[in-house]
Motif scaffolding. Structure first.
Motif, PDB file in Angstrom:
ATOM      1  N   LEU A 162      65.384 -36.139 -45.324  1.00  0.00           N
ATOM      2  CA  LEU A 162      66.789 -36.014 -44.955  1.00  0.00           C
ATOM      3  C   LEU A 162      66.949 -36.326 -43.476  1.00  0.00           C
ATOM      4  O   LEU A 162      66.140 -35.895 -42.650  1.00  0.00           O
ATOM      5  CB  LEU A 162      67.306 -34.608 -45.266  1.00  0.00           C
ATOM      6  CG  LEU A 162      68.805 -34.354 -45.117  1.00  0.00           C
ATOM      7  CD1 LEU A 162      69.274 -33.309 -46.118  1.00  0.00           C
ATOM      8  CD2 LEU A 162      69.166 -33.911 -43.701  1.00  0.00           C
ATOM      9  N   VAL A 163      68.007 -37.065 -43.138  1.00  0.00           N
ATOM     10  CA  VAL A 163      68.292 -37.429 -41.749  1.00  0.00           C
ATOM     11  C   VAL A 163      69.721 -37.041 -41.414  1.00  0.00           C
ATOM     12  O   VAL A 163      70.669 -37.428 -42.120  1.00  0.00           O
ATOM     13  CB  VAL A 163      68.108 -38.948 -41.521  1.00  0.00           C
ATOM     14  CG1 VAL A 163      68.391 -39.291 -40.052  1.00  0.00           C
ATOM     15  CG2 VAL A 163      66.702 -39.394 -41.911  1.00  0.00           C
ATOM     16  N   TYR A 174      64.985 -37.731 -52.708  1.00  0.00           N
ATOM     17  CA  TYR A 174      64.116 -36.758 -53.360  1.00  0.00           C
ATOM     18  C   TYR A 174      63.330 -37.458 -54.462  1.00  0.00           C
ATOM     19  O   TYR A 174      63.884 -38.266 -55.206  1.00  0.00           O
ATOM     20  CB  TYR A 174      64.953 -35.619 -53.968  1.00  0.00           C
ATOM     21  CG  TYR A 174      65.823 -34.917 -52.953  1.00  0.00           C
ATOM     22  CD1 TYR A 174      65.341 -33.835 -52.238  1.00  0.00           C
ATOM     23  CD2 TYR A 174      67.118 -35.363 -52.692  1.00  0.00           C
ATOM     24  CE1 TYR A 174      66.120 -33.199 -51.290  1.00  0.00           C
ATOM     25  CE2 TYR A 174      67.914 -34.736 -51.743  1.00  0.00           C
ATOM     26  CZ  TYR A 174      67.408 -33.651 -51.039  1.00  0.00           C
ATOM     27  OH  TYR A 174      68.181 -33.030 -50.090  1.00  0.00           O
ATOM     28  N   VAL A 175      62.044 -37.130 -54.567  1.00  0.00           N
ATOM     29  CA  VAL A 175      61.251 -37.672 -55.672  1.00  0.00           C
ATOM     30  C   VAL A 175      61.540 -36.870 -56.929  1.00  0.00           C
ATOM     31  O   VAL A 175      62.170 -35.802 -56.884  1.00  0.00           O
ATOM     32  CB  VAL A 175      59.739 -37.643 -55.344  1.00  0.00           C
ATOM     33  CG1 VAL A 175      59.425 -38.471 -54.112  1.00  0.00           C
ATOM     34  CG2 VAL A 175      59.234 -36.209 -55.185  1.00  0.00           C
ATOM     35  N   ASP A 176      61.069 -37.372 -58.063  1.00  0.00           N
ATOM     36  CA  ASP A 176      61.278 -36.684 -59.335  1.00  0.00           C
ATOM     37  C   ASP A 176      60.735 -35.256 -59.264  1.00  0.00           C
ATOM     38  O   ASP A 176      59.629 -35.018 -58.754  1.00  0.00           O
ATOM     39  CB  ASP A 176      60.587 -37.435 -60.473  1.00  0.00           C
ATOM     40  CG  ASP A 176      61.279 -38.757 -60.792  1.00  0.00           C
ATOM     41  OD1 ASP A 176      62.434 -38.934 -60.360  1.00  0.00           O
ATOM     42  OD2 ASP A 176      60.651 -39.603 -61.458  1.00  0.00           O
ATOM     43  N   GLY A 177      61.517 -34.315 -59.775  1.00  0.00           N
ATOM     44  CA  GLY A 177      61.115 -32.917 -59.756  1.00  0.00           C
ATOM     45  C   GLY A 177      61.690 -32.138 -58.598  1.00  0.00           C
ATOM     46  O   GLY A 177      61.559 -30.906 -58.549  1.00  0.00           O
ATOM     47  N   PHE A 178      62.329 -32.840 -57.665  1.00  0.00           N
ATOM     48  CA  PHE A 178      62.931 -32.190 -56.498  1.00  0.00           C
ATOM     49  C   PHE A 178      64.370 -32.678 -56.342  1.00  0.00           C
ATOM     50  O   PHE A 178      64.670 -33.853 -56.576  1.00  0.00           O
ATOM     51  CB  PHE A 178      62.135 -32.495 -55.225  1.00  0.00           C
ATOM     52  CG  PHE A 178      60.795 -31.830 -55.186  1.00  0.00           C
ATOM     53  CD1 PHE A 178      60.603 -30.653 -54.489  1.00  0.00           C
ATOM     54  CD2 PHE A 178      59.719 -32.368 -55.878  1.00  0.00           C
ATOM     55  CE1 PHE A 178      59.371 -30.025 -54.469  1.00  0.00           C
ATOM     56  CE2 PHE A 178      58.474 -31.753 -55.875  1.00  0.00           C
ATOM     57  CZ  PHE A 178      58.300 -30.575 -55.161  1.00  0.00           C
ATOM     58  N   THR A 179      65.254 -31.766 -55.941  1.00  0.00           N
ATOM     59  CA  THR A 179      66.645 -32.097 -55.691  1.00  0.00           C
ATOM     60  C   THR A 179      67.072 -31.447 -54.380  1.00  0.00           C
ATOM     61  O   THR A 179      66.285 -30.736 -53.739  1.00  0.00           O
ATOM     62  CB  THR A 179      67.559 -31.584 -56.818  1.00  0.00           C
ATOM     63  OG1 THR A 179      67.662 -30.149 -56.728  1.00  0.00           O
ATOM     64  CG2 THR A 179      67.015 -31.963 -58.196  1.00  0.00           C
ATOM     65  N   VAL A 420      64.205 -34.052 -41.619  1.00  0.00           N
ATOM     66  CA  VAL A 420      63.365 -33.154 -42.409  1.00  0.00           C
ATOM     67  C   VAL A 420      62.537 -34.000 -43.366  1.00  0.00           C
ATOM     68  O   VAL A 420      63.064 -34.850 -44.078  1.00  0.00           O
ATOM     69  CB  VAL A 420      64.204 -32.147 -43.213  1.00  0.00           C
ATOM     70  CG1 VAL A 420      63.295 -31.250 -44.057  1.00  0.00           C
ATOM     71  CG2 VAL A 420      65.067 -31.310 -42.290  1.00  0.00           C
ATOM     72  N   ARG A 421      61.249 -33.766 -43.352  1.00  0.00           N
ATOM     73  CA  ARG A 421      60.347 -34.404 -44.309  1.00  0.00           C
ATOM     74  C   ARG A 421      59.464 -33.332 -44.903  1.00  0.00           C
ATOM     75  O   ARG A 421      58.861 -32.536 -44.175  1.00  0.00           O
ATOM     76  CB  ARG A 421      59.495 -35.466 -43.624  1.00  0.00           C
ATOM     77  CG  ARG A 421      58.550 -36.222 -44.580  1.00  0.00           C
ATOM     78  CD  ARG A 421      57.201 -35.552 -44.748  1.00  0.00           C
ATOM     79  NE  ARG A 421      56.296 -36.359 -45.580  1.00  0.00           N
ATOM     80  CZ  ARG A 421      55.076 -35.993 -45.934  1.00  0.00           C
ATOM     81  NH1 ARG A 421      54.597 -34.818 -45.566  1.00  0.00           N
ATOM     82  NH2 ARG A 421      54.320 -36.785 -46.669  1.00  0.00           N
ATOM     83  N   THR A 422      59.369 -33.266 -46.237  1.00  0.00           N
ATOM     84  CA  THR A 422      58.448 -32.344 -46.892  1.00  0.00           C
ATOM     85  C   THR A 422      57.541 -33.126 -47.826  1.00  0.00           C
ATOM     86  O   THR A 422      57.894 -34.200 -48.302  1.00  0.00           O
ATOM     87  CB  THR A 422      59.191 -31.246 -47.683  1.00  0.00           C
ATOM     88  OG1 THR A 422      59.736 -31.800 -48.878  1.00  0.00           O
ATOM     89  CG2 THR A 422      60.295 -30.622 -46.851  1.00  0.00           C
ATOM     90  N   GLY A 423      56.359 -32.589 -48.079  1.00  0.00           N
ATOM     91  CA  GLY A 423      55.417 -33.293 -48.934  1.00  0.00           C
ATOM     92  C   GLY A 423      54.106 -32.569 -49.062  1.00  0.00           C
ATOM     93  O   GLY A 423      54.020 -31.352 -48.860  1.00  0.00           O
ATOM     94  N   LEU A 424      53.054 -33.327 -49.363  1.00  0.00           N
ATOM     95  CA  LEU A 424      51.726 -32.752 -49.556  1.00  0.00           C
ATOM     96  C   LEU A 424      50.671 -33.446 -48.702  1.00  0.00           C
ATOM     97  O   LEU A 424      49.482 -33.324 -48.977  1.00  0.00           O
ATOM     98  CB  LEU A 424      51.319 -32.834 -51.034  1.00  0.00           C
ATOM     99  CG  LEU A 424      52.046 -31.906 -52.006  1.00  0.00           C
ATOM    100  CD1 LEU A 424      51.558 -32.149 -53.428  1.00  0.00           C
ATOM    101  CD2 LEU A 424      51.860 -30.440 -51.622  1.00  0.00           C
TER     102      LEU A 424
END
Length: 444
Positions: A162-163, A174-179, A420-424
């Motif tokens: 998100l920017v 958002y990738v699949d499984g996340f909204t 904001v960036r989230t991930g693994l």
């Protein structure tokens, strides 16, 4: 047959030796898997199968077998059938690993929340964001930049992006499984939320960060000179091992301790305050314990983060998980959806002002972004910095909340940006400099 029996005996001896030397580690592994699974299912509302397939597939943790009890709202994990650990869900407090002393059904306090909608467009309220075109933005360059975190995503493992620009939603994906509604574990981004509570208390003239830390056990030794400032800057001089690859101070605290505020408090001094910089999740949880001391009742402590920060700026998806003793795990266990993590960054871009109310002083932003000695310009006060130029293609005024496995809230005041960036995956697998460098080029 004799050779077969000898080989079998040797294998059994080898397995026995392996288990003996790794038994304590099994406790950490099953504890991690149990806690992580419970929180992802009951806090983030994710499917257990997706968590196993994607989140728990990394060395050692993948050895754990998990099970979820949806009726009891709990999860358990074992490693080869050994060292079972159980995690329960508590309304308002999230999920917590339990021990043999825990009695099911025992009462507990939970924070009181105000979840009223703010009648303003996102990010300052809960109405839909405004569509705005900015003449100074190169939208072609922007699209190239925001595609980068998802390029070769088997390696970068970005989940949400998100920017915000000048308080407007510029981009989200958002990738699949996340909204936009999926709560994401911030891990150590929670430290920055905890620090902000100190900024709010200081603005309310209830504390000063130069005060000595109010720890009775330190009053008669060299630790008596440690201040709140030293703790916020991770320069107390206290011993601490922050290593997630095995048994260390941080993994024992997170997956074995009932009261996580005690782990750092009981450590010896290795140096005088300010002589060394040593990143410590134990320090953050000690600060959570000190925060608890500022209130007459435990209920007031539980309410404060939501009443004076989280719900006030509309971060209604945020949840701060607590340990068994009811302390917020300020080092690691803050959850919020991506839009709400961005609200937090926007609060700092606004120098503490939100909808005409000053939550903390503008000088607090100067404080948390002032580089801490011995951090090579990389750390302020529970916030990470680019003052030392670790990201060479990004403005040096960038500061950020950083979390394990690549959770980030980046604030770039000179460009009016919150990202904001989230991930693994963390840097360098996730190319922070390449992404942010390309993004800032989009703004003329």
């Amino acid at each position: 047959m004799k050779w077969f029996k000898r080989i079998l005996l040797l294998l059994l001896v080898a397995v026995a030796i392996l288990v003996y030397f790794n038994y304590s580690k099994l406790n950490i592994i099953s504890g991690y898997a149990s806690k992580y699974m419970a929180s992802q299912v009951f806090v983030a509302n994710r499917q257990a199968e997706a968590v196993v397939a994607n989140d728990l597939k990394f060395p050692l943790i993948e050895l754990a077998e998990t099970a979820v009890d949806y009726e009891q709202k709990s999860a358990s994990a074992t490693v080869y059938g050994l060292m079972e650990r159980k995690t329960i869900y508590r309304e308002g407090l999230g999920c917590v690993l339990v021990n043999d002393d825990y009695k099911e059904g025992q009462p507990y306090l939970q924070p009181r929340r105000t979840l009223s909608k703010i009648e303003r467009p996102y990010p300052f309220g809960h109405l839909p964001p405004k569509d705005t075109l900015f003449p100074e933005i190169d939208y072609g360059q922007l699209q190239k930049a925001v595609a980068l975190p998802f390029t070769n995503n088997e390696v970068q493992k970005t989940r949400t992006l998100l920017v915000l620009y000048k308080g407007h939603l510029l981009h989200e994906k958002y990738v699949d499984g996340f909204t936009k509604d999926t709560p994401v574990l911030g891990w150590s981004m929670t430290k920055s939320v905890l620090a902000t509570l100190y900024g709010i208390l200081e603005h309310q003239k209830k504390i000063e960060v130069q005060w000595p830390a109010p720890i009775v056990e330190w009053k008669n030794d060299e630790r008596q000179y440690i201040t709140l400032d030293h703790l916020l800057r991770m320069q107390s001089g206290l011993a601490w091992e922050e290593d997630y690859s095995g048994i260390s101070d941080v993994t024992k605290m997170l997956f074995l301790d009932s009261d996580m505020t005690e782990a750092q408090k009981n450590k010896k001094a290795l140096a005088e305050p300010t002589e060394i910089w040593n990143y410590s999740s134990g320090t953050s949880n000690l600060l959570s314990g000190i925060l608890r001391m500022q209130f007459r009742t435990h209920q007031e402590y539980l309410d404060f983060p939501y009443e004076d920060l989280i719900d006030k700026i509309g971060m209604h998806s945020m949840l701060l998980e607590a340990d068994l003793e009811g302390n917020y795990v300020g080092s690691s266990y803050g959850w919020a959806n991506t839009r709400d993590w961005a609200r937090f960054g926007q609060l700092y871009l606004n120098n503490g002002q939100w909808n005409d109310e000053q939550l903390f002083a503008p000088e607090w932003v100067d404080y948390i972004t002032t580089p801490t000695e011995h951090s090579d310009g990389g750390y302020g006060a529970h916030f990470w910095l680019n003052a030392g130029g670790i990201y060479p293609d990004v403005p040096k005024d960038l500061f950020s909340c950083n979390g394990y496995q690549g959770q980030y809230v980046f604030i770039i005041p000179s460009k009016d940006l919150v990202i904001v960036r989230t991930g693994l995956a963390e840097d360098p697998d996730f190319d922070i400099n390449g992404f942010l460098g390309a993004l800032v080029k989009a703004i003329k």
